[in-house]
Design a protein around this motif. Structure first.
Motif, PDB file in Angstrom:
ATOM      1  N   LEU A 287       0.832  -1.210   0.000  1.00 49.57           N
ATOM      2  CA  LEU A 287       0.000   0.000   0.000  1.00 49.57           C
ATOM      3  C   LEU A 287       0.863   1.255   0.000  1.00 49.57           C
ATOM      4  CD1 LEU A 287      -2.861   1.188   0.174  1.00 49.57           C
ATOM      5  CD2 LEU A 287      -2.651   1.066   2.682  1.00 49.57           C
ATOM      6  N   ALA A 288       1.952   1.243   0.801  1.00 54.99           N
ATOM      7  CA  ALA A 288       2.841   2.405   0.865  1.00 54.99           C
ATOM      8  C   ALA A 288       3.433   2.718  -0.506  1.00 54.99           C
ATOM      9  CB  ALA A 288       3.945   2.162   1.888  1.00 54.99           C
ATOM     10  N   LEU A 289       3.901   1.700  -1.213  1.00 53.47           N
ATOM     11  CA  LEU A 289       4.482   1.911  -2.533  1.00 53.47           C
ATOM     12  C   LEU A 289       3.436   2.325  -3.559  1.00 53.47           C
ATOM     13  CD1 LEU A 289       6.875  -1.196  -2.615  1.00 53.47           C
ATOM     14  CD2 LEU A 289       7.525   1.194  -2.248  1.00 53.47           C
ATOM     15  N   ALA A 290       2.268   1.710  -3.471  1.00 47.53           N
ATOM     16  CA  ALA A 290       1.224   1.973  -4.467  1.00 47.53           C
ATOM     17  C   ALA A 290       0.628   3.363  -4.319  1.00 47.53           C
ATOM     18  CB  ALA A 290       0.127   0.915  -4.350  1.00 47.53           C
ATOM     19  N   VAL A 291       0.576   3.880  -3.091  1.00 43.57           N
ATOM     20  CA  VAL A 291      -0.055   5.178  -2.853  1.00 43.57           C
ATOM     21  C   VAL A 291       0.957   6.314  -2.952  1.00 43.57           C
ATOM     22  CG1 VAL A 291      -1.264   6.591  -1.146  1.00 43.57           C
ATOM     23  CG2 VAL A 291      -1.907   4.198  -1.470  1.00 43.57           C
ATOM     24  N   ASP A 292       2.158   6.090  -2.434  1.00 39.90           N
ATOM     25  CA  ASP A 292       3.143   7.174  -2.343  1.00 39.90           C
ATOM     26  C   ASP A 292       3.690   7.597  -3.707  1.00 39.90           C
ATOM     27  OD1 ASP A 292       5.703   8.543  -2.058  1.00 39.90           O
ATOM     28  OD2 ASP A 292       5.576   8.059   0.053  1.00 39.90           O
ATOM     29  N   LEU A 293       4.193   6.624  -4.482  1.00 41.43           N
ATOM     30  CA  LEU A 293       4.897   6.963  -5.721  1.00 41.43           C
ATOM     31  C   LEU A 293       4.051   7.748  -6.729  1.00 41.43           C
ATOM     32  CD1 LEU A 293       6.996   3.706  -6.216  1.00 41.43           C
ATOM     33  CD2 LEU A 293       7.793   5.949  -5.473  1.00 41.43           C
ATOM     34  N   PRO A 294       2.802   7.364  -6.992  1.00 43.07           N
ATOM     35  CA  PRO A 294       2.030   8.118  -7.992  1.00 43.07           C
ATOM     36  C   PRO A 294       1.356   9.369  -7.449  1.00 43.07           C
ATOM     37  CG  PRO A 294       0.785   6.192  -7.303  1.00 43.07           C
ATOM     38  CD  PRO A 294       2.100   6.138  -6.576  1.00 43.07           C
ATOM     39  N   THR A 295       1.442   9.595  -6.123  1.00 41.03           N
ATOM     40  CA  THR A 295       0.730  10.741  -5.544  1.00 41.03           C
ATOM     41  C   THR A 295       1.612  11.980  -5.612  1.00 41.03           C
ATOM     42  OG1 THR A 295      -0.442   9.300  -4.014  1.00 41.03           O
ATOM     43  CG2 THR A 295      -0.410  11.653  -3.490  1.00 41.03           C
ATOM     44  N   PRO A 296       1.119  13.043  -6.218  1.00 41.20           N
ATOM     45  CA  PRO A 296       1.935  14.272  -6.291  1.00 41.20           C
ATOM     46  C   PRO A 296       2.029  14.958  -4.930  1.00 41.20           C
ATOM     47  CG  PRO A 296      -0.251  14.654  -7.194  1.00 41.20           C
ATOM     48  CD  PRO A 296      -0.184  13.183  -6.913  1.00 41.20           C
ATOM     49  N   GLY A 297       2.998  15.826  -4.789  1.00 43.08           N
ATOM     50  CA  GLY A 297       3.145  16.591  -3.557  1.00 43.08           C
ATOM     51  C   GLY A 297       4.027  15.881  -2.554  1.00 43.08           C
ATOM     52  N   ALA A 298       3.918  16.303  -1.314  1.00 42.77           N
ATOM     53  CA  ALA A 298       4.802  15.817  -0.254  1.00 42.77           C
ATOM     54  C   ALA A 298       4.227  14.635   0.507  1.00 42.77           C
ATOM     55  CB  ALA A 298       5.106  16.957   0.717  1.00 42.77           C
ATOM     56  N   PHE A 299       3.147  14.044   0.025  1.00 39.91           N
ATOM     57  CA  PHE A 299       2.565  12.892   0.723  1.00 39.91           C
ATOM     58  C   PHE A 299       3.582  11.766   0.824  1.00 39.91           C
ATOM     59  CE2 PHE A 299       0.502   8.780   0.652  1.00 39.91           C
ATOM     60  CZ  PHE A 299      -0.333   8.873   1.753  1.00 39.91           C
ATOM     61  N   SER A 300       3.725  11.171   2.017  1.00 34.69           N
ATOM     62  CA  SER A 300       4.701  10.110   2.258  1.00 34.69           C
ATOM     63  C   SER A 300       4.011   8.842   2.750  1.00 34.69           C
ATOM     64  CB  SER A 300       5.744  10.561   3.284  1.00 34.69           C
ATOM     65  OG  SER A 300       6.602   9.482   3.614  1.00 34.69           O
ATOM     66  N   GLY A 301       4.482   7.709   2.256  1.00 33.65           N
ATOM     67  CA  GLY A 301       3.950   6.413   2.691  1.00 33.65           C
ATOM     68  C   GLY A 301       4.698   5.837   3.872  1.00 33.65           C
ATOM     69  N   ASP A 302       5.622   6.613   4.470  1.00 39.32           N
ATOM     70  CA  ASP A 302       6.402   6.095   5.602  1.00 39.32           C
ATOM     71  C   ASP A 302       5.516   5.636   6.751  1.00 39.32           C
ATOM     72  OD1 ASP A 302       8.646   6.597   4.182  1.00 39.32           O
ATOM     73  OD2 ASP A 302       9.335   8.313   5.380  1.00 39.32           O
ATOM     74  N   VAL A 303       4.385   6.311   6.938  1.00 35.94           N
ATOM     75  CA  VAL A 303       3.501   5.944   8.044  1.00 35.94           C
ATOM     76  C   VAL A 303       3.006   4.510   7.883  1.00 35.94           C
ATOM     77  CG1 VAL A 303       1.441   6.887   6.904  1.00 35.94           C
ATOM     78  CG2 VAL A 303       1.493   6.629   9.393  1.00 35.94           C
ATOM     79  N   PHE A 304       2.763   4.077   6.625  1.00 39.64           N
ATOM     80  CA  PHE A 304       2.329   2.699   6.399  1.00 39.64           C
ATOM     81  C   PHE A 304       3.450   1.705   6.685  1.00 39.64           C
ATOM     82  CE2 PHE A 304      -0.440   5.081   3.352  1.00 39.64           C
ATOM     83  CZ  PHE A 304      -1.639   4.855   4.006  1.00 39.64           C
ATOM     84  N   LEU A 305       4.689   2.104   6.381  1.00 42.46           N
ATOM     85  CA  LEU A 305       5.827   1.226   6.652  1.00 42.46           C
ATOM     86  C   LEU A 305       6.047   1.065   8.155  1.00 42.46           C
ATOM     87  CD1 LEU A 305       8.323   2.504   3.924  1.00 42.46           C
ATOM     88  CD2 LEU A 305       6.704   0.595   3.802  1.00 42.46           C
ATOM     89  N   ILE A 306       5.899   2.164   8.892  1.00 36.64           N
ATOM     90  CA  ILE A 306       6.039   2.084  10.355  1.00 36.64           C
ATOM     91  C   ILE A 306       4.945   1.200  10.938  1.00 36.64           C
ATOM     92  CG2 ILE A 306       5.941   3.412  12.491  1.00 36.64           C
ATOM     93  CD1 ILE A 306       7.139   5.769  10.911  1.00 36.64           C
ATOM     94  N   LEU A 307       3.719   1.393  10.463  1.00 31.94           N
ATOM     95  CA  LEU A 307       2.609   0.576  10.950  1.00 31.94           C
ATOM     96  C   LEU A 307       2.828  -0.895  10.604  1.00 31.94           C
ATOM     97  CD1 LEU A 307      -0.135   0.613  12.343  1.00 31.94           C
ATOM     98  CD2 LEU A 307      -1.197   1.020  10.107  1.00 31.94           C
TER      99      LEU A 307
END
Length: 388
Positions: A36-56
């Protein structure tokens, strides 16, 4: 329960494998969060980060996985974080992205010692549970499934999830007078009732061999319960007040070569007798007061007898069966289930009734449940199937 097993009694409450206790979603959640972190973070523009999903992901892994799997998830999350860092955030967010990545890696790897702590505590808990179960099995030891032509099965479930033994009890002994069975219900339930259970069962195992009649045996057990009450009150500093502690009980006797069963009830719920002719509720005329209140019972202590030939079945139970209620407050009645399964033998009877109670109450036992089913067969088993 196999009809050829040699003993019957408490089912094992040993801790299950942890992976068997987990819901399916908990086992796949850590890996799903990485995806989910990879699928949401990479194509999302701006400063949105998927790190929170990795920590969880690492946090959930620490809660549900073995240590090696937790390390693998931490490695996977570190690599996934690098993909996100160089694939998007380093060029757009610079130093902040590096700091966020380092914080994510620290938190991901911090779950490894936390997982070790969880597993250590779990091992200690499992050890305590095994000791507790062994102690409780000493209170209610296994019962022989066969004594000659007599076939017995026991089912026991405590209402408390924290204990294998509650306030109900059972026991059986093969004596010079035949097979003697005890079932009872201590006032109260849960762990506080176990000393009373131990006192009565221990006394029964000894006295059953030396008292010729059931009334004499009942009086001996009544004295044992009264003595236990006085000693408990003395140790705890309380007062010995009549009525503060008692045990309802029923004692049955099946002679080795007889055609009857004898029963004495001390304030206990009725038994059931099933044969080809009918299903009968056996509610003794002289129920008497519970054990521990014998000084208040001035009347004669009497037992009763009923025909009990090969193929007949006797069911002894506690009020955990008869007072089980559904969501609408309706009591469970075992008659129909007994009629359908009694020919299958005692193991099938106790399993069927216990399952029916769980279905009736939606799996929530409000009281301890003890069932003892016994029948006579034409020929004692000798490696082959007994014929009812």
């Amino acid at each position: 329960m196999s009809p050829y097993r040699t003993t019957t009694g408490l089912t094992s409450h040993a801790p299950q494998n942890e992976s068997e206790l987990l819901p399916w979603w908990a086992r796949i959640a850590p890996l799903a969060l990485v995806v989910l972190a990879l699928a949401v973070d990479l194509p999302t523009p701006g400063a949105f980060s998927g790190d929170v999903f990795l920590i969880l992901s690492s946090m959930i892994a620490a809660c549900v996985y073995a240590l090696r799997a937790v390390v693998r998830v931490a490695v996977l999350n570190s690599l996934a974080g690098l993909v996100l860092l160089f694939g998007k955030h380093l060029s757009s967010d610079g130093r902040h992205a590096v700091v966020d990545y380092i914080a994510m890696v620290v938190l991901a790897w911090a779950t490894v010692p936390l997982s070790r702590l969880r597993l250590s505590l779990r091992r200690r808990l499992q050890g305590a549970e095994r000791v507790a179960e062994s102690a409780q099995r000493a209170v209610l030891p296994p019962v022989r499934a066969w004594w000659g032509k007599t076939w017995i099965a026991v089912r026991y479930e405590a209402a408390s999830a924290a204990a294998s033994v509650g306030g109900d009890l059972y026991a059986a002994e093969h004596t010079p007078y035949g097979v003697r069975l005890l079932i009872g219900d201590v006032r109260g339930k849960g762990l506080n009732a176990i000393p009373g259970v131990a006192a009565l069962v221990g006394s029964f195992h000894e006295a059953a061999h030396h008292t010729p009649t059931l009334p004499e045996l009942a009086r001996h057990l009544d004295e044992a319960v009264s003595r236990h009450t006085r000693e408990t009150a003395s140790v705890s500093g309380g007062s010995d007040v009549d009525g503060e502690h008692f045990i309802t009980a029923a004692i049955a006797q099946i002679p080795d070569d007889g055609t009857e069963v004898r029963l004495i009830s001390r304030g206990h719920c009725p038994a059931f007798l099933v044969s080809e002719d009918a299903l009968r509720v056996w509610e003794p005329e002289h129920a008497g007061l519970p054990l521990g209140l014998g000084e208040l019972d001035t009347g004669p202590w009497q037992d009763e007898s009923r025909p009990f030939g090969p193929g007949h079945l006797l069911l002894l139970c506690t009020d955990g069966l008869l007072e089980a209620r559904d969501a609408d407050g309706r009591f469970y009645t075992p008659g129909e289930d007994l009629r359908q399964c009694w020919r299958d033998g005692p193991p099938a009877v106790v399993e069927r009734l216990a399952g029916a109670v769980h279905t009736h109450t939606d799996g929530v036992l409000a009281d301890d449940l003890a069932l003892v089913a016994v029948t006579r067969v034409e020929h004692a088993p000798s490696g082959g199937k007994a014929s009812p």
